[in-house]
Structures are given as structure tokens and as C-alpha cells.
Scaffold this active site. Sequence first.
Site, PDB file in Angstrom:
ATOM      1  N   HIS A   1       1.334  11.221  -2.761  1.00 35.82           N
ATOM      2  CA  HIS A   1       0.133  11.059  -1.947  1.00 35.82           C
ATOM      3  C   HIS A   1      -0.645  12.368  -2.015  1.00 35.82           C
ATOM      4  O   HIS A   1      -0.264  13.358  -1.391  1.00 35.82           O
ATOM      5  CB  HIS A   1       0.516  10.722  -0.502  1.00 35.82           C
ATOM      6  CG  HIS A   1      -0.581  10.056   0.263  1.00 35.82           C
ATOM      7  ND1 HIS A   1      -1.158   8.879  -0.148  1.00 35.82           N
ATOM      8  CD2 HIS A   1      -1.208  10.393   1.420  1.00 35.82           C
ATOM      9  CE1 HIS A   1      -2.086   8.518   0.719  1.00 35.82           C
ATOM     10  NE2 HIS A   1      -2.142   9.419   1.668  1.00 35.82           N
TER      11      HIS A   1
ATOM     12  N   HIS B   1       0.857  -1.182   0.000  1.00 33.53           N
ATOM     13  CA  HIS B   1       0.000   0.000   0.000  1.00 33.53           C
ATOM     14  C   HIS B   1       0.893   1.231   0.000  1.00 33.53           C
ATOM     15  O   HIS B   1       1.923   1.262   0.679  1.00 33.53           O
ATOM     16  CB  HIS B   1      -0.888  -0.019   1.252  1.00 33.53           C
ATOM     17  CG  HIS B   1      -1.763   1.182   1.405  1.00 33.53           C
ATOM     18  ND1 HIS B   1      -1.567   2.139   2.388  1.00 33.53           N
ATOM     19  CD2 HIS B   1      -2.840   1.588   0.701  1.00 33.53           C
ATOM     20  CE1 HIS B   1      -2.498   3.072   2.285  1.00 33.53           C
ATOM     21  NE2 HIS B   1      -3.279   2.767   1.272  1.00 33.53           N
TER      22      HIS B   1
END
EC number: 3.1.4.11
Length: 647
Positions: free
Chosen positions: A223, A178
Site C-alpha cells: 500500500h 479491495h
Amino acid sequence: MESQLHELAEARWFLSKVQDDFRGGKINVEITHKLLEKLDFPCHFAHVKHIFKENDRQNQGRITIEEFRAIYRCIVHREEITEIFNTYTENRKILSENSLIEFLTQEQYEMEIDHSDSVEIINKYEPIEEVKGERQMSIEGFARYMFSSECLLFKENCKTVYQDMNHPLSDYFISSSHNTYLISDQILGPSDIWGYVSALVKGCRCLEIDCWDGSQNEPIVYHGYTFTSKLLFKTVVQAINKYAFVTSDYPVVLSLENHCSPGQQEVMASILQSTFGDFLLSDMLEEFPDTLPSPEALKFKILVKNRKVGTLSETHERIGTDKSGQVLEWKEVIYEDGDEDSGMDPETWDVFLSRIKEEREADPSTLSGIAGVKKRKRKMKIAMALSDLVIYTKAEKFRNFQYSRVYQQFNETNSIGESRARKLSKLRVHEFIFHTAAFITRVYPKMMRADSSNFNPQEFWNVGCQMVALNFQTPGLPMDLQNGKFLDNGGSGYILKPDILRDTTLGFNPNEPEYDDHPVTLTIRIISGIQLPVSSSSNTPDIVVIIEVYGVPNDHVKQQTRVVKNNAFSPKWNETFTFLIQVPELALIRFVVETQQGLLSGNELLGQYTLPVLCMNKGYRRVPLFSKSGANLEPSSLFIYVWYFRE
């Protein structure tokens, strides 16, 4: 007489190995350290210094050849090894070939061992030529064998791809990461190519790429809406191309978190095609038009996981056509029952499904009229060039199990957040296992984990989730379990799920207090520690060993030894522990070495090792240790005895 001859041979051998280093009379601690390595027994420098000081009788910082031999014997001729050796020798000096075979069969459970194997072991590990020539083994050779990789706890056959790799992809646990691009937290941490390289080297087969529009028509990876640094998408893809199949030949799935405009999605598609070439799967395999292919059929292939518009047949028909500037509208119609996670007994569930099917056949548009079902729509534009690269891993939102059973296609995968997945694994366990038996399901950490912490992956493996995605950059128990589980099957990143998670007629429920299907009785004797890591706070730590079992809830257990004071070099316990493991196919065992620091400060982790229970060798075995960050701490290890049987 024969015993004396062997002693002389051993003395001559030892002298021949070390005499050149003592031409000046004495040696210091640094040369002592190097000489031990030369004799095939590397030792942590901290331990060498400690033993050196104990044997430096004149406290001059230099030792004689006799003092060095005392150090050598302390390290090599360990009491527990010598005791085993003496048990199988007549004169306590030499192990015959027949006695070696007896030891290997009776103690190490090497039932297929023969004379050619024993001779091979003698030739490989016996350093004294006179002894080797007589097909015998001295304590020198025996110690080298016992400390070798052949006596490690992990089974040799588990180091190879031994499982059937011809099942559909959905039948396997798949090593998954992840936020692969991060090497720290999710708010301020840096994005780094090393995240991808490191994950691939560890055997990870599903990587996450968070894609956003960048300047100069260059998609970027970071991100979103945070202060994490940015990477070029093409740089990430180039790194993946270089390392994708270094550790494993089996397929890599690129899980795209796609936030790009259609124009930059087209750029992404172009980069994927030009970089991966024929390695990129861009069409369905002829023999798998309506079922998931196997890892074997997809060897050396890169699969794209993303939203997709249209069918695989439509994609196939467009192969070779110009897709420049063509944009598709992706529509998501979400049907939700009023109380998604409420329990529903099988009879009510079947009635509910029948009702949905009837309404669907009569008029699909009336589905939202069913009591308790809500309908909402979502739209997004997707570049045809990127959409057509999605073949067997189409990202599809998970609504509920009922919806999936009626509507979900074989090539559609779901991603479920950990909180929802945890709730479903407790309240709807049979439906969850039924779902994961048919469809690839990915579980990912909740958004609140801004520090990139991880959940315990075991609870989701227990219900068959294939892609349990963890933050590989964050060390700790979850990653220890991840690394331990995927040691199996040659570290290929694919592990065949047990029958109980593939055959839904078995009615497996991991939450049941007892599962009476050939449990394993496991006995482990913790004998001693070998050059354990030195504590950061003390050169003479108080050592405790903890054994933890992770699996179905009923198998989760922890036991520990007594504390051995002030000894990390060669602590001895000789304590035996017994475990009854109901579902060994799902069980992992973790050996933890800690130093006790008091009630307020807690224990300090010195090293750990995790592996599947069914990948353990029997007999006298050495347990390698790894640091919190995953670094190998050789020669630090535990010496144990393992025995187990299955009812």
C-alpha cells in the site's frame, strides 16, 4: 409387542456402541466427549462439561453407563425433534417408509420425493440394522437425518452452478476484493500472500494488486506511501496461479493499481505471461470482437485490468512481435460537466447528449466549448507489453453517465469511490442502472477507511454494480453480506443479475417505496437453539436471536426474539415472524445470535448466518452458525421452520 421389540432393538444397538468404553465401570468427561463423537453427535466440550456435571450424581468426575445414556438422550432426543417424529408415527416408536414420505412432502416441501428416495434416506441415517431392514426409521435415524446437511436451510441446487453463464460479463455480480494484499489496516498492517489465497478460496474473482517499483528490477506489492510490508510481484502472481481455480472455474480479474515505471511494467508483463501461460487472456476471442464474452467462454482464464493504449485490433496485430523497450503514451482527456451529480431530467439529458454528438461529429476538439463542460488532460507512459495484456477489462476513469453513454467502449470498466457512488445511487438511480447494464462498474472503499473497514455492499448491488470491492480481511456485517450473497450459484463468484438490473426498459428504481412485482411473503418460526456458542464472558449467557433482511431500502427490516436466560445449550423460543419482501431477487436474510450483556456493554455476537432469501429451503431446517471471523461453529445451529410464497 412390536413397540417392545423396537425398544429392545434400540437398547441392544446402544449397548453395542458404548459397552467397550465402560469395561472399567465409569468414564470421565473427556471420554464422554469422544464417545458422543463416535455416536455421530459431536458436541462442544463446554456443553459436555455442563451436562456431565448435571448428570454426575456422586460428583466424582466419572459417570455410569446409565448416566451417559441420560446425557446422550438430552443431546439427541431433543423435545422439538421428538414432537415432529411422534406426529408421523402411530406408536411413537417407529416411522414407516410411507410416513417418512408424508413428512417429507407435507413438512419439508420435497414434492418430487418417491419410495427410492425415502429408502435411500433410511439406509443412510438409520443406525439400527433391524429397523433399517424393515425400511423403517427410529428416533435415532430421524434425529440423525434432521441434524444432517440435507436439512440445512440453504437449498441444495444453489450449491451448484445452476444459472445461465453465457451472458456478457457485465450481466453478473462478481465477487471482488479491495487491497487484497493486506490482512490488517492500511497504514501499518502487514501485506501477506495469505490475503490472495484466502480470497480465492472464498470464491473471490477480482483481486487488487498495488504495484510499485522495487529494487533489482523486481516490482513489489504494497500500500503505497505507508508503512505496510512489501511483497514481490512475482510471489503474488505465483500464489494466484496456484489457487485461482481451486474454488471456481470462472475467470479471475487482476485489478492492477499500477505505479511502476515502464521498465518494471515490462517485467510485470513477463511475469504474468511466464507464470500463467495459456491461462492468461492476451487476445480477444474470435467470437467476441466487439462485445464482452461470458464467464463460460472465459473459463480458466486470467484477465488483466489496467490502463491500455490503442484498440483491441491493434493489439491483435502485434501478437508475436517483440515489444521489448517499447513504450506507449497513455493520454486521458477528461470532459466534466459543471455539476456532475446534479439531477437532470430525461428530456434535458437527451438534449445534452444530442448536442455532444453533434459537436463530436462536426469537430471533436470543440467539445469543451459546450456550456458547462470542462476539459483537462493527463499523461502516463505504459509499457506496450503490459498494455497489450489488457483485453476486456480496460480501466477507464469514470467522468459521468452522459460521457459514458456517448464515448465508453464495451471493454472499458470504471472504478467509482463509495461516496460518489452512494450519491449517484440516490440522485441518478435510473442512469446508474442504465450504466451498469452496459459497463462493468467497480465500487471501492473511500480512502478515509484507514482501518480497512467496509461499507454496506447492498446499496451498490441494488443499482447493478458488478464489482463491489470489500476489504476481505475485515470481518463484520459487510463481509457477512458478501459471503452470504456469493454462496449462491455454487460459490462460483459470479451471480447473474436479475432482469430488473439487466433490462433497462423495466425502469426499476430500488429507492421507490413499493415495487409491485410478485413480492414474497416469508414466515419464519424460530423454534430452538442447538449447542449455541458459549459467551466469552459467561458460561450461562442470555440468548436472543435477531432476523435481519437486507435488500432494497423498503425491504430492510429487523425483528428479534425474546431473551432466553441462562441457556446456550438448548434455548427454546417458538416465536413466529412474518416479512413482506418486495424485491426478493436482491434480498439477503441474516440470522444473528447474540448474548445480552446490558445497556452499557452492548450485546456480544455469538454467531451468524447470511444467505439469499430465494436460496432458503422450506420446512423444518437447521441454520448453521459462523463466527465473526467466518469460522464454522458446527454443531452450533438454530432450528427453525420456514414457509414462503410469491404472489
